[in-house]
Design a protein around this motif. Structure first.
Motif, PDB file in Angstrom:
ATOM      1  N   HIS A 151       0.906  -1.170   0.248  1.00 29.40           N
ATOM      2  CA  HIS A 151      -0.143  -0.016  -0.151  1.00 29.40           C
ATOM      3  C   HIS A 151       0.973   1.206  -0.362  1.00 29.40           C
ATOM      4  CE1 HIS A 151      -3.192   3.144   1.024  1.00 29.40           C
ATOM      5  NE2 HIS A 151      -4.254   2.412   0.905  1.00 29.40           N
ATOM      6  N   ALA A 152       1.818   1.385   0.816  1.00 29.12           N
ATOM      7  CA  ALA A 152       2.939   2.571   0.570  1.00 29.12           C
ATOM      8  C   ALA A 152       3.064   2.337  -0.358  1.00 29.12           C
ATOM      9  CB  ALA A 152       3.931   2.556   1.744  1.00 29.12           C
ATOM     10  N   LEU A 153       3.922   1.573  -1.039  1.00 28.76           N
ATOM     11  CA  LEU A 153       4.365   1.832  -2.436  1.00 28.76           C
ATOM     12  C   LEU A 153       3.550   2.670  -3.594  1.00 28.76           C
ATOM     13  CD1 LEU A 153       6.724  -1.111  -2.940  1.00 28.76           C
ATOM     14  CD2 LEU A 153       7.628   0.718  -3.194  1.00 28.76           C
ATOM     15  N   HIS A 154       2.398   1.504  -3.218  1.00 25.90           N
ATOM     16  CA  HIS A 154       1.829   1.969  -4.426  1.00 25.90           C
ATOM     17  C   HIS A 154       0.926   3.744  -4.146  1.00 25.90           C
ATOM     18  CE1 HIS A 154      -2.266   0.798  -7.496  1.00 25.90           C
ATOM     19  NE2 HIS A 154      -2.441   1.392  -6.429  1.00 25.90           N
ATOM     20  N   PHE A 155       0.248   3.854  -3.208  1.00 25.29           N
ATOM     21  CA  PHE A 155       0.280   5.515  -2.781  1.00 25.29           C
ATOM     22  C   PHE A 155       1.213   6.443  -2.742  1.00 25.29           C
ATOM     23  CE2 PHE A 155      -1.285   8.515   0.136  1.00 25.29           C
ATOM     24  CZ  PHE A 155      -2.301   8.924  -0.337  1.00 25.29           C
ATOM     25  N   LEU A 156       2.004   5.928  -2.384  1.00 26.97           N
ATOM     26  CA  LEU A 156       3.750   7.311  -2.880  1.00 26.97           C
ATOM     27  C   LEU A 156       3.278   7.250  -4.141  1.00 26.97           C
ATOM     28  CD1 LEU A 156       6.336   8.938  -1.514  1.00 26.97           C
ATOM     29  CD2 LEU A 156       7.613   6.547  -1.886  1.00 26.97           C
ATOM     30  N   ALA A 157       3.878   5.979  -5.296  1.00 26.28           N
ATOM     31  CA  ALA A 157       3.729   6.639  -6.522  1.00 26.28           C
ATOM     32  C   ALA A 157       2.497   7.194  -7.428  1.00 26.28           C
ATOM     33  CB  ALA A 157       4.359   4.737  -7.491  1.00 26.28           C
ATOM     34  N   LEU A 158       2.129   6.643  -6.530  1.00 28.24           N
ATOM     35  CA  LEU A 158       0.433   7.656  -7.366  1.00 28.24           C
ATOM     36  C   LEU A 158       0.394   8.939  -6.711  1.00 28.24           C
ATOM     37  CD1 LEU A 158      -2.021   7.566  -8.585  1.00 28.24           C
ATOM     38  CD2 LEU A 158      -3.105   6.901  -6.498  1.00 28.24           C
ATOM     39  N   VAL A 159       0.513   9.405  -5.435  1.00 25.32           N
ATOM     40  CA  VAL A 159       0.752  11.054  -5.098  1.00 25.32           C
ATOM     41  C   VAL A 159       2.261  11.360  -5.933  1.00 25.32           C
ATOM     42  CG1 VAL A 159      -0.453  10.572  -3.347  1.00 25.32           C
ATOM     43  CG2 VAL A 159       1.907  10.806  -2.856  1.00 25.32           C
ATOM     44  N   LEU A 160       2.989  11.030  -5.667  1.00 26.67           N
ATOM     45  CA  LEU A 160       4.581  11.454  -6.916  1.00 26.67           C
ATOM     46  C   LEU A 160       3.155  11.853  -8.358  1.00 26.67           C
ATOM     47  CD1 LEU A 160       7.173   9.727  -5.192  1.00 26.67           C
ATOM     48  CD2 LEU A 160       6.621  11.737  -4.681  1.00 26.67           C
ATOM     49  N   TRP A 161       3.410  11.724  -8.460  1.00 28.61           N
ATOM     50  CA  TRP A 161       3.275  11.360 -10.234  1.00 28.61           C
ATOM     51  C   TRP A 161       2.151  12.690 -10.611  1.00 28.61           C
ATOM     52  CZ3 TRP A 161      -0.249   7.984 -14.031  1.00 28.61           C
ATOM     53  CH2 TRP A 161       0.268   8.299 -14.818  1.00 28.61           C
ATOM     54  N   ALA A 162       1.156  11.770  -9.162  1.00 26.87           N
ATOM     55  CA  ALA A 162      -0.276  13.158  -9.030  1.00 26.87           C
ATOM     56  C   ALA A 162       0.264  14.561  -9.133  1.00 26.87           C
ATOM     57  CB  ALA A 162      -1.462  12.514  -8.697  1.00 26.87           C
TER      58      ALA A 162
END
Length: 353
Positions: free
Chosen positions: A140-151
């Motif tokens: 979950h941490a990897l998924h969420f971190l990648a998403l907020v960095l891109w967004a």
């Protein structure tokens, strides 16, 4: 109250994405990015909103337990014994520390430190962490971190860019950065999905609200990737295409919105048992009629399903046409949503449960 909690999660994701974009772009030299101006007060307001956005699930739990133990005892129990309450306390303390860093114009490193801790805090309170311990927490941490960095970077570029100087230099580092984040998103997303839905049960899970949103999330990623491809590879100009950057940012927000609502639904670990307790998703009976146990999705090709999927492909073509003809960005966004709606309908027509 669940819809209110889901909306608060959505706005929390947007706030963290906005703050993540600020942290990332501070590491980039000025000659490798466009001129971006974000008022400090916006960053301060974003950080000040975090305690409010973290509060709804805590309030719900306190009210639920307060009927049995009293509000004061319920508050103590939630904070000391439940991940939701512990995450709230940690989140408020981190937001306060982060606010001090921003107020005093602290370094990019300190902003990133509090960003990473805040992402870890969100992951700590997630379904995945409660079900799969450290593996769910990590995924979950990897998924969420990648998403907020891109967004986050995209939000800053699409909405706060003052001029398009150094656009080619920006794309030279942002394109591989975004590709790497997408690889992490897809990999961690599959990892997360396997905690909740077995591969052989993926289509059967569509009978449930969680499965419906999972399908919609996967479909919404397709026009998002198409928009990202247009912005990164097809837009050859030395100046940014602001309308299509906004289209990509809107599509990312759609993914964040679906993710927020998914996080508040019961994952279908056992589809038949979840269906027995919750019933089918709201629209399933419209497409497939009344549903009964046991649940087993069966692919049944038919003309209605193929026609709706064909309409979905047409909408994707219209999205491309919107770029070629420089149509208004809202229209291209509508075409993207049309692809998701038509393709979703085609899938639902093509399965019996």
């Amino acid at each position: 109250m669940s819809w209110l909690i889901a909306l608060s999660d959505f706005f929390l994701y947007v706030v963290l994405a906005f703050l993540a974009g600020d942290a990332v772009l501070r590491f980039i030299q000025s000659e490798k990015k466009p001129l971006i101006e974000v008022p400090k007060k916006w960053l301060v307001l974003a950080l000040a909103s975090i305690p409010l956005l973290l509060a709804p699930p805590v309030i719900q739990l306190v009210l639920l337990l307060g009927n049995r133990f009293g509000l004061m005892q319920a508050m103590i129990d939630v904070i000391t014994q439940f991940r939701t309450g512990q995450s709230y306390v940690f989140g408020v303390l981190m937001a306060l520390a982060w606010l001090i860093v921003v107020w005093r114009d602290g370094s990019a490193g300190l902003r990133t430190f509090w960003l990473v801790l805040s992402v870890l805090n969100v992951a700590y309170a997630s379904h995945a962490a409660s079900i799969a311990d450290w593996q769910g927490f990590t995924a979950h941490a990897l998924h969420f971190l990648a998403l907020v960095l891109w967004a986050g970077v995209l939000i800053h570029i699409a909405w706060f860019m003052k001029d398009g100087r150094n656009w080619r230099a920006f794309l030279n580092w942002f394109t591989p950065f975004a590709v790497a984040l997408m690889v992490i998103l897809i990999g961690s997303g599959i990892w997360l999905m396997l905690f909740f839905v077995a591969p052989e049960d993926y289509t059967s899970s569509w009978i449930l609200p969680y499965g419906q949103l999972l399908l919609l999330k996967h479909l919404s990623i397709i026009p998002l990737l198409f928009a990202a491809f247009i912005n990164a590879a097809l837009s050859r100009s030395d100046a940014p295409n602001r309308p299509w950057l906004k289209v990509e940012s809107w599509l990312l927000l759609v993914v964040l919105l679906i993710t927020a609502f998914m996080s508040k639904l019961a994952p279908p670990h056992n589809i038949n048992e979840t269906f027995r307790l919750e019933g089918s998703a709201p629209f399933v009976e419209w497409f497939a009629g009344p549903q009964y146990l046991p649940v087993q999705a069966v692919w049944t090709p038919n003309i209605d399903g193929f026609l709706m999927m064909a309409i979905g492909v047409i909408f994707l073509g219209l999205q491309w046409l919107g770029y070629r003809k420089q149509l208004p960005e809202w229209l291209s966004f509508v075409f993207s949503l049309g692809f998701v709606a038509a393709t979703y309908t085609g899938f639902m027509f093509s399965f019996l449960f």
